[in-house]
Write a protein that holds these residues in place. Sequence first.
Motif, mmCIF file in Angstrom:
data_model
loop_
_atom_site.group_PDB
_atom_site.id
_atom_site.type_symbol
_atom_site.label_atom_id
_atom_site.label_comp_id
_atom_site.label_asym_id
_atom_site.label_seq_id
_atom_site.Cartn_x
_atom_site.Cartn_y
_atom_site.Cartn_z
ATOM 1 N N ASP A 212 -19.240 -1.283 9.820
ATOM 2 C CA ASP A 212 -18.697 -0.016 9.773
ATOM 3 C C ASP A 212 -17.116 -0.098 9.776
ATOM 4 O O ASP A 212 -16.445 0.548 8.816
ATOM 5 C CB ASP A 212 -18.873 1.067 10.837
ATOM 6 N N LYS A 213 -16.753 -1.105 10.680
ATOM 7 C CA LYS A 213 -15.342 -1.415 10.612
ATOM 8 C C LYS A 213 -14.837 -1.907 9.150
ATOM 9 O O LYS A 213 -13.598 -1.706 8.738
ATOM 10 C CB LYS A 213 -15.179 -2.254 11.674
ATOM 11 N N SER A 216 -14.652 0.472 6.356
ATOM 12 C CA SER A 216 -13.562 1.312 6.517
ATOM 13 C C SER A 216 -12.265 0.814 6.086
ATOM 14 O O SER A 216 -11.515 1.128 5.564
ATOM 15 C CB SER A 216 -13.201 2.164 7.796
ATOM 16 N N LYS A 219 -12.623 0.421 2.161
ATOM 17 C CA LYS A 219 -12.233 1.766 1.580
ATOM 18 C C LYS A 219 -10.926 2.075 1.299
ATOM 19 O O LYS A 219 -10.525 2.670 0.481
ATOM 20 C CB LYS A 219 -13.198 2.759 2.203
ATOM 21 N N ALA A 220 -10.093 1.480 2.354
ATOM 22 C CA ALA A 220 -8.703 1.675 2.421
ATOM 23 C C ALA A 220 -7.925 1.059 1.160
ATOM 24 O O ALA A 220 -6.928 1.388 0.866
ATOM 25 C CB ALA A 220 -7.986 1.646 3.802
#
Length: 222
Positions: A212-213, A216, A219-220
């Motif tokens: 998940d980290k 994210s 995606k940034a």
Amino acid sequence: MKKINIAIDGPAAAGKSTAAKKVAEKLNYIYIDTGAMYRSLTYKALQHQIDVEDEKALTNLLVATTITLLPSDEGQVVLVDGEDVTLKIRERDVTNSVSFVAKHQTVREEMVRRQKEFAEDGGVVMDGRDIGTHVLPNAELKIFLLASVEERALRRHAENLAKGYESDLEQLKAEIAKRDKLDSERAISPLRKADDAIELDTTSMTIEEVVDKMLSLAKAKI
Ligand code: C5P
């Protein structure tokens, strides 16, 4: 959507490949396990009884070897000259010799050339030891995974037992620590965090949290 390249480095058994595979799957990117490439050459060298200190013979062997990484439901199938070596390259004899094979300059040059080609068009999640520093210095996202030796040995031990393999925790700890030392202290492209890599200590994280980290962070950048 823009396709970026993601470089994931870190010491042995830090969970790089498990996390990288899942991140690639979620993003619909190609996963490249560069450790599997060094393991493949090591497997073939052991088969041909080539001395792991013989840089020239290893380089000639590599030039004559086709290493293919194919996506599969389990993550990745590795072929050496068409032979499925996915499981064989994880065996102890390969694991304990691979860092000697991987320390040679001309072996690394040929591996890096192949790895750069894989990433030419973007959309690659590549894991290894020198991806952020040498293979993909322009990767849009670089992550350096860490975990204590104890935690890494425990994870590998649990994996071995789950697969029905024999496993000795203390021996694993010693082997992982030795591989870290060889990979970090070699002269050519040692294991090192790139200056612009984000460090992630996964000692007390679950694999889902790590994925998940990473997602994210990716995606940034997309
Ligand atoms: O990632 P894995 O543990 O399968 O890698 C096996 C070995 O291959 C490492 O211990 C290291 O010696 C070598 N390696 C490397 N550079 C990479 C990937 C792996 O030297 N980019």
